[in-house]
Motif scaffolding. Structure first.
Motif, PDB file in Angstrom:
ATOM      1  N   VAL A  61       0.846  -1.186   0.000  1.00  0.00           N
ATOM      2  CA  VAL A  61       0.000   0.000   0.000  1.00  0.00           C
ATOM      3  C   VAL A  61       0.886   1.241   0.000  1.00  0.00           C
ATOM      4  CG1 VAL A  61      -1.715   1.313   1.278  1.00  0.00           C
ATOM      5  CG2 VAL A  61      -1.852  -1.185   1.219  1.00  0.00           C
ATOM      6  N   GLN A  62       0.531   2.166  -0.858  1.00  0.00           N
ATOM      7  CA  GLN A  62       1.270   3.433  -0.910  1.00  0.00           C
ATOM      8  C   GLN A  62       0.301   4.593  -0.811  1.00  0.00           C
ATOM      9  OE1 GLN A  62       3.601   3.171  -4.566  1.00  0.00           O
ATOM     10  NE2 GLN A  62       5.395   2.616  -3.356  1.00  0.00           N
ATOM     11  N   LEU A  63       0.666   5.574  -0.037  1.00  0.00           N
ATOM     12  CA  LEU A  63      -0.116   6.793   0.092  1.00  0.00           C
ATOM     13  C   LEU A  63       0.759   7.965  -0.307  1.00  0.00           C
ATOM     14  CD1 LEU A  63      -0.970   4.792   2.646  1.00  0.00           C
ATOM     15  CD2 LEU A  63      -2.526   6.670   3.088  1.00  0.00           C
ATOM     16  N   GLN A  64       0.207   8.838  -1.098  1.00  0.00           N
ATOM     17  CA  GLN A  64       0.930   9.992  -1.597  1.00  0.00           C
ATOM     18  C   GLN A  64       0.196  11.259  -1.184  1.00  0.00           C
ATOM     19  OE1 GLN A  64       3.866   9.981  -3.530  1.00  0.00           O
ATOM     20  NE2 GLN A  64       3.823  12.190  -3.187  1.00  0.00           N
ATOM     21  N   ALA A  65       0.718  11.937  -0.192  1.00  0.00           N
ATOM     22  CA  ALA A  65       0.105  13.193   0.257  1.00  0.00           C
ATOM     23  C   ALA A  65       0.701  14.354  -0.515  1.00  0.00           C
ATOM     24  CB  ALA A  65       0.343  13.381   1.751  1.00  0.00           C
ATOM     25  N   TYR A  66      -0.135  15.276  -0.930  1.00  0.00           N
ATOM     26  CA  TYR A  66       0.361  16.478  -1.604  1.00  0.00           C
ATOM     27  C   TYR A  66      -0.628  17.615  -1.387  1.00  0.00           C
ATOM     28  CZ  TYR A  66      -2.861  15.032  -5.336  1.00  0.00           C
ATOM     29  OH  TYR A  66      -3.972  14.661  -6.055  1.00  0.00           O
ATOM     30  N   GLY A  67      -0.220  18.803  -1.771  1.00  0.00           N
ATOM     31  CA  GLY A  67      -1.087  19.973  -1.645  1.00  0.00           C
ATOM     32  C   GLY A  67      -0.624  20.969  -0.605  1.00  0.00           C
ATOM     33  N   GLY A  68       0.427  20.660   0.141  1.00  0.00           N
ATOM     34  CA  GLY A  68       0.912  21.603   1.139  1.00  0.00           C
ATOM     35  C   GLY A  68       1.564  22.801   0.487  1.00  0.00           C
ATOM     36  N   GLY A  69       1.909  23.773   1.308  1.00  0.00           N
ATOM     37  CA  GLY A  69       2.553  24.974   0.796  1.00  0.00           C
ATOM     38  C   GLY A  69       2.554  26.073   1.820  1.00  0.00           C
ATOM     39  N   LEU A 101      -6.092  25.962   2.209  1.00  0.00           N
ATOM     40  CA  LEU A 101      -5.332  24.989   1.444  1.00  0.00           C
ATOM     41  C   LEU A 101      -6.172  23.723   1.345  1.00  0.00           C
ATOM     42  CD1 LEU A 101      -1.619  25.067   2.703  1.00  0.00           C
ATOM     43  CD2 LEU A 101      -2.431  25.615   0.395  1.00  0.00           C
ATOM     44  N   ARG A 102      -5.933  22.984   0.286  1.00  0.00           N
ATOM     45  CA  ARG A 102      -6.610  21.703   0.112  1.00  0.00           C
ATOM     46  C   ARG A 102      -5.559  20.633  -0.108  1.00  0.00           C
ATOM     47  NH1 ARG A 102      -9.298  18.837  -4.275  1.00  0.00           N
ATOM     48  NH2 ARG A 102     -11.199  17.817  -3.521  1.00  0.00           N
ATOM     49  N   LEU A 103      -5.527  19.681   0.779  1.00  0.00           N
ATOM     50  CA  LEU A 103      -4.594  18.571   0.662  1.00  0.00           C
ATOM     51  C   LEU A 103      -5.293  17.402  -0.013  1.00  0.00           C
ATOM     52  CD1 LEU A 103      -2.978  18.610   4.229  1.00  0.00           C
ATOM     53  CD2 LEU A 103      -2.335  19.937   2.200  1.00  0.00           C
ATOM     54  N   SER A 104      -4.484  16.463  -0.444  1.00  0.00           N
ATOM     55  CA  SER A 104      -5.034  15.250  -1.034  1.00  0.00           C
ATOM     56  C   SER A 104      -4.116  14.091  -0.716  1.00  0.00           C
ATOM     57  CB  SER A 104      -5.184  15.416  -2.548  1.00  0.00           C
ATOM     58  OG  SER A 104      -5.838  14.290  -3.096  1.00  0.00           O
ATOM     59  N   CYS A 105      -4.693  12.898  -0.720  1.00  0.00           N
ATOM     60  CA  CYS A 105      -3.900  11.717  -0.405  1.00  0.00           C
ATOM     61  C   CYS A 105      -4.511  10.497  -1.066  1.00  0.00           C
ATOM     62  CB  CYS A 105      -3.779  11.513   1.092  1.00  0.00           C
ATOM     63  SG  CYS A 105      -2.740  10.095   1.544  1.00  0.00           S
ATOM     64  N   PRO A 106      -4.201  10.258  -2.321  1.00  0.00           N
ATOM     65  CA  PRO A 106      -4.678   9.031  -2.958  1.00  0.00           C
ATOM     66  C   PRO A 106      -3.848   7.842  -2.498  1.00  0.00           C
ATOM     67  CG  PRO A 106      -3.360  10.320  -4.482  1.00  0.00           C
ATOM     68  CD  PRO A 106      -3.461  11.119  -3.222  1.00  0.00           C
ATOM     69  N   ALA A 107      -4.520   6.716  -2.327  1.00  0.00           N
ATOM     70  CA  ALA A 107      -3.840   5.491  -1.919  1.00  0.00           C
ATOM     71  C   ALA A 107      -3.879   4.496  -3.061  1.00  0.00           C
ATOM     72  CB  ALA A 107      -4.499   4.900  -0.678  1.00  0.00           C
ATOM     73  N   SER A 108      -2.876   3.669  -3.137  1.00  0.00           N
ATOM     74  CA  SER A 108      -2.818   2.645  -4.171  1.00  0.00           C
ATOM     75  C   SER A 108      -2.333   1.342  -3.555  1.00  0.00           C
ATOM     76  CB  SER A 108      -1.887   3.073  -5.310  1.00  0.00           C
ATOM     77  OG  SER A 108      -0.574   3.289  -4.820  1.00  0.00           O
ATOM     78  N   GLY A 109      -2.520   0.253  -4.302  1.00  0.00           N
ATOM     79  CA  GLY A 109      -2.122  -1.045  -3.796  1.00  0.00           C
ATOM     80  C   GLY A 109      -3.288  -1.773  -3.148  1.00  0.00           C
ATOM     81  N   SER A 110      -3.003  -2.660  -2.247  1.00  0.00           N
ATOM     82  CA  SER A 110      -4.027  -3.487  -1.598  1.00  0.00           C
ATOM     83  C   SER A 110      -4.701  -2.703  -0.476  1.00  0.00           C
ATOM     84  CB  SER A 110      -3.393  -4.767  -1.053  1.00  0.00           C
ATOM     85  OG  SER A 110      -2.806  -5.521  -2.091  1.00  0.00           O
TER      86      SER A 110
END
Length: 127
Positions: free
Chosen positions: A1-9, A17-26
């Motif tokens: 499982v991988q989670l990628q957080a982005y949107g900071g600044g 601000l709006r953050l996001s965190c899509p997850a992939s994998g099982s």
């Protein structure tokens, strides 16, 4: 499982601000997603969480009424909308998947309820 957080600044006090965190994998074993944050010299603290079932949300008192989290179109992704930001919100924000079933609201504020963590994204609020 991988989670990628982005949107900071960097944002000025009162901004959003709006953050996001899509997850992939099982990700089938997950029950929801939460966000934590860690400011310099402080422990990582709970911010908000959402359960996939019925979309029930839970917020820390410090962000309630200012932050809103929602699931991204049925995906395993959660997008916190952060409004009325203040310098005390400055921190590295982390997303994590809930892997303990039947977690109570209290349990969701505990890192032990989360089995997978993403790398953090820096949010800096200037005064």
């Amino acid at each position: 499982v991988q989670l990628q957080a982005y949107g900071g600044g960097l944002v000025q006090a009162g901004g959003s601000l709006r953050l996001s965190c899509p997850a992939s994998g099982s990700t089938r074993s997950s029950y929801g997603m939460g966000w934590f944050r860690q400011a310099p010299g402080k422990e990582r603290e709970f911010v908000a969480a959402i359960r996939w079932t019925r979309g029930r949300t839970n917020y820390a008192a410090s962000v309630k009424g200012r932050f809103t989290i929602s699931r991204d179109n049925g995906k395993v992704a959660v997008n916190p909308e952060m409004n009325s930001l203040n310098p005390e919100d400055t921190a590295v924000y982390y997303c994590a998947l809930i892997t303990v079933s039947g977690s109570t609201d209290f349990a969701l504020s505990n890192r032990a309820s989360y089995g997978y963590w993403g790398q953090g994204t820096q949010v800096t609020v200037s005064s």
